[in-house]
Scaffold this motif. Structure first.
Motif, PDB file in Angstrom:
ATOM      1  N   TYR A 315       0.584  -1.105  -0.243  1.00 60.49           N
ATOM      2  CA  TYR A 315      -0.008   0.312   0.177  1.00 60.49           C
ATOM      3  C   TYR A 315       1.267   0.848  -0.326  1.00 60.49           C
ATOM      4  O   TYR A 315       1.483   1.284   0.854  1.00 60.49           O
ATOM      5  CB  TYR A 315      -0.652   0.125   1.400  1.00 60.49           C
ATOM      6  N   LEU A 316       0.210   2.281  -0.874  1.00 61.30           N
ATOM      7  CA  LEU A 316       1.205   3.214  -0.836  1.00 61.30           C
ATOM      8  C   LEU A 316       0.007   4.488  -0.564  1.00 61.30           C
ATOM      9  O   LEU A 316      -0.916   4.559  -0.970  1.00 61.30           O
ATOM     10  CB  LEU A 316       2.163   3.913  -2.572  1.00 61.30           C
ATOM     11  N   ALA A 317       0.960   5.510   0.919  1.00 64.59           N
ATOM     12  CA  ALA A 317      -0.278   6.644   0.593  1.00 64.59           C
ATOM     13  C   ALA A 317       0.812   7.857   1.150  1.00 64.59           C
ATOM     14  O   ALA A 317       1.899   7.686   1.783  1.00 64.59           O
ATOM     15  CB  ALA A 317      -0.674   6.068   2.313  1.00 64.59           C
ATOM     16  N   GLY A 318       0.193   8.560   0.308  1.00 65.68           N
ATOM     17  CA  GLY A 318       1.388   9.890   0.181  1.00 65.68           C
ATOM     18  C   GLY A 318       1.006  11.105   1.452  1.00 65.68           C
ATOM     19  O   GLY A 318      -0.562  11.031   1.282  1.00 65.68           O
ATOM     20  N   LYS A 319       2.002  11.913   1.747  1.00 69.18           N
ATOM     21  CA  LYS A 319       1.523  12.838   2.564  1.00 69.18           C
ATOM     22  C   LYS A 319       1.100  14.179   2.155  1.00 69.18           C
ATOM     23  O   LYS A 319       1.617  14.202   0.574  1.00 69.18           O
ATOM     24  CB  LYS A 319       2.728  12.856   3.290  1.00 69.18           C
ATOM     25  N   GLY A 320      -0.274  14.481   1.983  1.00 67.64           N
ATOM     26  CA  GLY A 320      -1.111  15.003   1.569  1.00 67.64           C
ATOM     27  C   GLY A 320      -2.285  14.805   0.636  1.00 67.64           C
ATOM     28  O   GLY A 320      -2.685  15.437  -0.305  1.00 67.64           O
ATOM     29  N   ASP A 321      -2.302  13.558   0.405  1.00 66.46           N
ATOM     30  CA  ASP A 321      -3.303  13.047  -0.836  1.00 66.46           C
ATOM     31  C   ASP A 321      -4.058  12.300  -0.516  1.00 66.46           C
ATOM     32  O   ASP A 321      -4.470  12.412   1.104  1.00 66.46           O
ATOM     33  CB  ASP A 321      -2.213  11.678  -1.876  1.00 66.46           C
ATOM     34  N   GLY A 322      -5.083  12.100  -1.124  1.00 67.77           N
ATOM     35  CA  GLY A 322      -6.517  11.961  -0.922  1.00 67.77           C
ATOM     36  C   GLY A 322      -6.920  10.398  -0.987  1.00 67.77           C
ATOM     37  O   GLY A 322      -7.179   9.719  -0.655  1.00 67.77           O
ATOM     38  N   ASN A 323      -5.555   9.235  -1.601  1.00 69.99           N
ATOM     39  CA  ASN A 323      -5.538   7.913  -2.377  1.00 69.99           C
ATOM     40  C   ASN A 323      -4.762   7.504  -1.563  1.00 69.99           C
ATOM     41  O   ASN A 323      -4.013   7.922  -1.046  1.00 69.99           O
ATOM     42  CB  ASN A 323      -5.805   8.399  -3.819  1.00 69.99           C
ATOM     43  N   ILE A 324      -4.610   6.569  -1.761  1.00 68.19           N
ATOM     44  CA  ILE A 324      -4.125   5.318  -1.573  1.00 68.19           C
ATOM     45  C   ILE A 324      -4.244   4.014  -2.697  1.00 68.19           C
ATOM     46  O   ILE A 324      -4.796   3.935  -2.836  1.00 68.19           O
ATOM     47  CB  ILE A 324      -4.435   4.389  -0.268  1.00 68.19           C
ATOM     48  N   ARG A 325      -2.348   3.970  -3.393  1.00 67.11           N
ATOM     49  CA  ARG A 325      -2.168   2.376  -4.007  1.00 67.11           C
ATOM     50  C   ARG A 325      -2.315   1.589  -3.543  1.00 67.11           C
ATOM     51  O   ARG A 325      -1.585   1.849  -2.576  1.00 67.11           O
ATOM     52  CB  ARG A 325      -1.599   3.499  -4.952  1.00 67.11           C
ATOM     53  N   TYR A 326      -2.627   0.703  -4.100  1.00 61.51           N
ATOM     54  CA  TYR A 326      -2.283  -0.622  -3.581  1.00 61.51           C
ATOM     55  C   TYR A 326      -1.867  -1.856  -5.269  1.00 61.51           C
ATOM     56  O   TYR A 326      -2.748  -1.285  -5.657  1.00 61.51           O
ATOM     57  CB  TYR A 326      -2.725  -1.418  -2.152  1.00 61.51           C
ATOM     58  N   TYR A 327      -0.792  -2.234  -4.401  1.00 65.31           N
ATOM     59  CA  TYR A 327      -0.773  -3.533  -5.550  1.00 65.31           C
ATOM     60  C   TYR A 327      -0.400  -5.122  -4.788  1.00 65.31           C
ATOM     61  O   TYR A 327       0.220  -4.726  -3.383  1.00 65.31           O
ATOM     62  CB  TYR A 327       1.156  -3.084  -5.895  1.00 65.31           C
ATOM     63  N   GLU A 328      -0.033  -5.597  -5.545  1.00 62.09           N
ATOM     64  CA  GLU A 328       0.453  -6.955  -5.013  1.00 62.09           C
ATOM     65  C   GLU A 328       2.153  -6.788  -5.496  1.00 62.09           C
ATOM     66  O   GLU A 328       2.281  -7.179  -6.834  1.00 62.09           O
ATOM     67  CB  GLU A 328      -0.773  -8.501  -5.746  1.00 62.09           C
ATOM     68  N   ILE A 329       2.745  -7.996  -4.937  1.00 67.48           N
ATOM     69  CA  ILE A 329       4.575  -7.980  -5.174  1.00 67.48           C
ATOM     70  C   ILE A 329       4.478  -9.710  -5.386  1.00 67.48           C
ATOM     71  O   ILE A 329       3.916 -10.652  -5.018  1.00 67.48           O
ATOM     72  CB  ILE A 329       5.167  -7.973  -3.992  1.00 67.48           C
ATOM     73  N   SER A 330       5.151  -9.862  -6.286  1.00 68.93           N
ATOM     74  CA  SER A 330       5.591 -10.972  -6.989  1.00 68.93           C
ATOM     75  C   SER A 330       7.438 -11.222  -6.608  1.00 68.93           C
ATOM     76  O   SER A 330       7.496 -10.766  -7.248  1.00 68.93           O
ATOM     77  CB  SER A 330       5.213 -11.374  -8.282  1.00 68.93           C
ATOM     78  N   SER A 331       7.366 -12.674  -7.757  1.00 74.50           N
ATOM     79  CA  SER A 331       8.819 -12.588  -7.147  1.00 74.50           C
ATOM     80  C   SER A 331       8.821 -12.606  -8.604  1.00 74.50           C
ATOM     81  O   SER A 331      10.854 -12.826  -8.509  1.00 74.50           O
ATOM     82  CB  SER A 331       9.364 -13.839  -6.576  1.00 74.50           C
ATOM     83  N   GLU A 332       8.918 -12.463  -9.749  1.00 75.29           N
ATOM     84  CA  GLU A 332       8.668 -12.672 -11.421  1.00 75.29           C
ATOM     85  C   GLU A 332       8.616 -11.651 -11.920  1.00 75.29           C
ATOM     86  O   GLU A 332       7.830 -10.466 -11.256  1.00 75.29           O
ATOM     87  CB  GLU A 332       8.062 -13.932 -11.420  1.00 75.29           C
ATOM     88  N   LYS A 333       9.318 -11.105 -12.851  1.00 80.64           N
ATOM     89  CA  LYS A 333       8.604  -9.958 -13.510  1.00 80.64           C
ATOM     90  C   LYS A 333       6.955 -10.235 -14.441  1.00 80.64           C
ATOM     91  O   LYS A 333       6.958 -11.129 -14.601  1.00 80.64           O
ATOM     92  CB  LYS A 333       9.860 -10.219 -14.836  1.00 80.64           C
ATOM     93  N   PRO A 334       6.959  -8.263 -13.455  1.00 77.24           N
ATOM     94  CA  PRO A 334       7.135  -7.540 -13.351  1.00 77.24           C
ATOM     95  C   PRO A 334       7.392  -7.398 -12.294  1.00 77.24           C
ATOM     96  O   PRO A 334       7.645  -5.745 -11.717  1.00 77.24           O
ATOM     97  CB  PRO A 334       6.586  -6.702 -14.758  1.00 77.24           C
ATOM     98  N   TYR A 335       6.950  -7.948 -11.539  1.00 82.53           N
ATOM     99  CA  TYR A 335       7.138  -7.525  -9.859  1.00 82.53           C
ATOM    100  C   TYR A 335       6.015  -7.349  -9.627  1.00 82.53           C
ATOM    101  O   TYR A 335       5.139  -7.510  -8.162  1.00 82.53           O
ATOM    102  CB  TYR A 335       8.639  -7.182  -8.705  1.00 82.53           C
ATOM    103  N   ILE A 336       5.713  -6.156  -9.577  1.00 87.52           N
ATOM    104  CA  ILE A 336       4.519  -5.149  -9.100  1.00 87.52           C
ATOM    105  C   ILE A 336       3.855  -5.148  -9.656  1.00 87.52           C
ATOM    106  O   ILE A 336       3.877  -4.854 -10.788  1.00 87.52           O
ATOM    107  CB  ILE A 336       5.352  -3.501  -8.477  1.00 87.52           C
ATOM    108  N   HIS A 337       2.549  -5.233  -8.945  1.00 84.11           N
ATOM    109  CA  HIS A 337       1.127  -5.659  -9.950  1.00 84.11           C
ATOM    110  C   HIS A 337       0.012  -4.921  -9.436  1.00 84.11           C
ATOM    111  O   HIS A 337       0.399  -4.564  -8.286  1.00 84.11           O
ATOM    112  CB  HIS A 337       0.441  -7.010 -10.078  1.00 84.11           C
ATOM    113  N   TYR A 338       0.116  -3.342  -9.852  1.00 82.68           N
ATOM    114  CA  TYR A 338      -0.998  -2.137  -9.169  1.00 82.68           C
ATOM    115  C   TYR A 338      -2.183  -2.882  -9.988  1.00 82.68           C
ATOM    116  O   TYR A 338      -2.958  -3.307 -10.861  1.00 82.68           O
ATOM    117  CB  TYR A 338      -1.211  -1.316 -10.640  1.00 82.68           C
ATOM    118  N   LEU A 339      -3.141  -2.861  -8.351  1.00 80.67           N
ATOM    119  CA  LEU A 339      -4.402  -3.216  -8.288  1.00 80.67           C
ATOM    120  C   LEU A 339      -5.714  -2.366  -8.717  1.00 80.67           C
ATOM    121  O   LEU A 339      -6.012  -2.436  -9.292  1.00 80.67           O
ATOM    122  CB  LEU A 339      -4.701  -3.750  -6.835  1.00 80.67           C
ATOM    123  N   THR A 340      -5.551  -1.380  -7.693  1.00 80.22           N
ATOM    124  CA  THR A 340      -6.585  -0.411  -8.377  1.00 80.22           C
ATOM    125  C   THR A 340      -6.157   0.914  -7.105  1.00 80.22           C
ATOM    126  O   THR A 340      -4.913   0.831  -5.917  1.00 80.22           O
ATOM    127  CB  THR A 340      -8.161  -0.331  -7.926  1.00 80.22           C
TER     128      THR A 340
END
Length: 551
Positions: A315-340
């Motif tokens: 989960y990525l939450a920015g200071k001063g933002d109103g949104n929280i991005r979340y991803y799923e991590i895997s051990s293979e490329k491309p490693y980071i998969h954006y969810l919503t």
């Protein structure tokens, strides 16, 4: 007429040739893309954020105006602590109700502004704080909450020469605390000592040439990763203080770091060469070049990363933002998969995170944030929900997770031992491991009854009078936790602890607790009514189908 026929023949031949070439190119492209699936299945694809109702939010909280890039908030299943703005020294609130009284008692023993607070992972009644007055203080919170100002700490740690900006508890060893400040030193403290004022840390790490911005441990606490204002990411052994690796990437200035232990990777958030917000993924065994670097946007607020090893979600939450991005991590490329992402029109200043043992598993909650909204003096709980139709316990999204019991003592860790955390199951009815301090005090653990609550701190409202009728606490030391757990329970609390409220504050706490219990029971009753209607329809359908089958 003959020439026209030859011309048409040439056109047809050229068209067929182009078709053959295009088919070959398409085949080659498909071969190159065969390693990357067109659709990636994931059980967390449809995770959504559910903000708490107004009654479950913490309203009227004077959140600090500090510009420090910290979370300013710490949560456990019993309490929520938040750093507040005040005059004449630093203070923070320990809350257990939704509506906050402007004159709510505070923990106010620091002479300077409080910069960070962290709950002890093995003791829900112990919290550490650091301040601009160069000290770190450890406080004991009464089981019934803070009913009067607390000014005398349990332990006071004096060793830093400048203000202390960050503190972290060791993830598996009991009573081991790490602190760092503007003197560029990381100090390790052993709280298992008789002195109330500790002036000498057990170890000091001096590898940094500037202010340490963040610290992160791996699962067993054998590795410590740090980011520094000198743009370097360092990986070291906290026990020996040896520096293992150092990353100095000129195209990525890291501000926050996380060790993704089960992935053997490090995650950092920071800025690019052009001051775009950027995230990077590193191989834990080779920090020379990042595995992945991705720009997010051009905003200026710091990105706070949060990782859940049980679900591999980031989960990525920015200071001063109103949104929280979340991803799923895997051990293979491309490693980071954006969810919503979860969007809100209210910007957040900091974030608190509930431990996994405090989540509501009946609603498939996998993560819970506490967003600090300064423009409304509000703390808003935000639950991340996995949508499931079944009301039963979901084993696939709730594996065994670290509990509130230490794996080893401070002396064992200082002696060179590393152990994995003691795991627990989140399944309702399973035995919850008692914390180290509660086993010593003989207090019964009642986390099972509070795991479904929407916010921490649904506590007993008063102490039992003279500890169940005894004149002192010494007579109770012979009783085991099993004997105490056999006392009568009503609505999730011991009947022996339900003494009448004696003050207005206790009466208010009692009222809010009763309203929350009524709301929860109503929701449960509505769910049962829906289930009854479904069963009635199924019975009616069966009855209607019987005559047709007989014919």
């Amino acid at each position: 007429m003959f020439s026209c026929t030859v011309h048409e023949h040439n056109l047809i031949w050229n068209i067929n040739k182009l078709k053959r070439i295009s088919s070959k190119i398409m085949i080659e492209l498909l071969k190159e893309m065969s390693w990357r699936p067109q659709y990636r299945s994931s059980k967390f694809r449809h995770v959504f954020g559910k903000a708490a109702t107004k009654e479950s939010c913490y309203d009227g909280v004077p959140i600090t105006c500090s510009v420090q890039d910290n979370n300013f908030c710490a949560v456990n299943p019993r309490f929520l602590a938040v750093i507040t703005e005040c005059a004449g020294g630093g203070a923070f609130l320990v809350l257990s109700t939704g509506k906050v009284d402007p004159h709510h008692p505070r923990v106010s023993g620091h002479r300077g502004n409080v910069l960070d607070v962290k709950w002890n992972p093995f003791n829900d009644y112990c919290i550490a704080s650091c301040s601009e007055d160069t000290t770190v203080k450890v406080w004991e919170i009464p089981p019934h909450g803070v009913l009067k100002n607390i000014t005398v700490p349990w332990k006071e740690l004096q060793g830093h020469s400048r203000r202390v900006s960050l503190i972290e508890w060791h993830p598996t060893a009991n009573n081991i605390l790490f602190s760092t400040g503007y003197d560029y030193q990381i100090m390790i403290w052993n709280l298992d000592c008789s002195e109330q004022v500790i002036k000498n840390p057990v170890r000091t790490i001096s590898h940094h040439a500037d202010v340490v911005l963040s610290m992160s441990f791996n699962t067993d606490g054998s590795l410590l990763a740090t980011t520094c204002k000198d743009r370097k990411v360092r990986l070291m052994e906290p026990l020996s203080g040896n520096l293992l690796q150092e990353a100095n990437c000129k195209t990525h200035k890291a501000s926050k770091v996380l060790i993704l232990s089960n992935m053997k990777m490090l995650f950092t958030s920071g800025t690019s060469r052009w001051n775009d917000r950027q995230i990077a993924l590193w191989d834990q065994d080779d920090l020379s070049v990042p595995l992945l670097a991705e720009n997010l946007d051009g905003s200026s607020g710091v990105i706070f990363p949060f990782y859940d090893p049980d679900t591999h979600m980031l989960y990525l939450a920015g200071k001063g933002d109103g949104n929280i991005r979340y991803y799923e991590i895997s051990s293979e490329k491309p490693y980071i998969h954006y969810l919503t992402e979860h969007r809100s029109h209210l910007p957040q200043k900091g974030m608190g995170v509930m431990p996994k043992r405090g989540l509501d598993v009946s609603s498939c909650e996998v993560f819970r944030f506490y967003r600090l909204v300064t423009i409304k003096n509000l703390i808003e709980p935000l639950s991340m929900i996995v949508p499931r139709r079944s009301e039963s316990y979901q084993d696939d999204i709730y594996p065994m997770t670290p509990g509130n019991r230490p794996a080893l003592t401070a002396e064992e860790w200082l002696g060179g031992i590393n152990k994995d955390p003691v795991l627990m199951s989140l399944k309702p009815g399973s035995q919850v491991a008692q914390s180290y301090s509660e086993m010593n005090k003989g207090l019964g653990n009642s986390l099972d009854t509070r795991r479904s609550q929407s916010r921490p701190g649904m506590l007993q409202l008063a102490y039992i009078q003279d500890q169940l009728g005894t004149k002192d606490g010494k007579e109770d030391s012979g009783h085991t936790g099993e004997e105490r757990s056999q006392t009568a329970v009503s609505n999730g609390e011991d009947l022996a602890l339900c003494s009448p409220p004696r003050t207005e504050n206790e009466l208010r706490l009692k009222f809010h607790k009763q309203q929350e219990e009524i709301r929860r029971l109503r929701e449960l009753l509505n769910q049962r009514d829906v289930r009854i209607k479904q069963l009635e329809l199924e019975i009616k359908n069966v009855k209607n189908s019987q005559p047709q089958s007989s014919l």
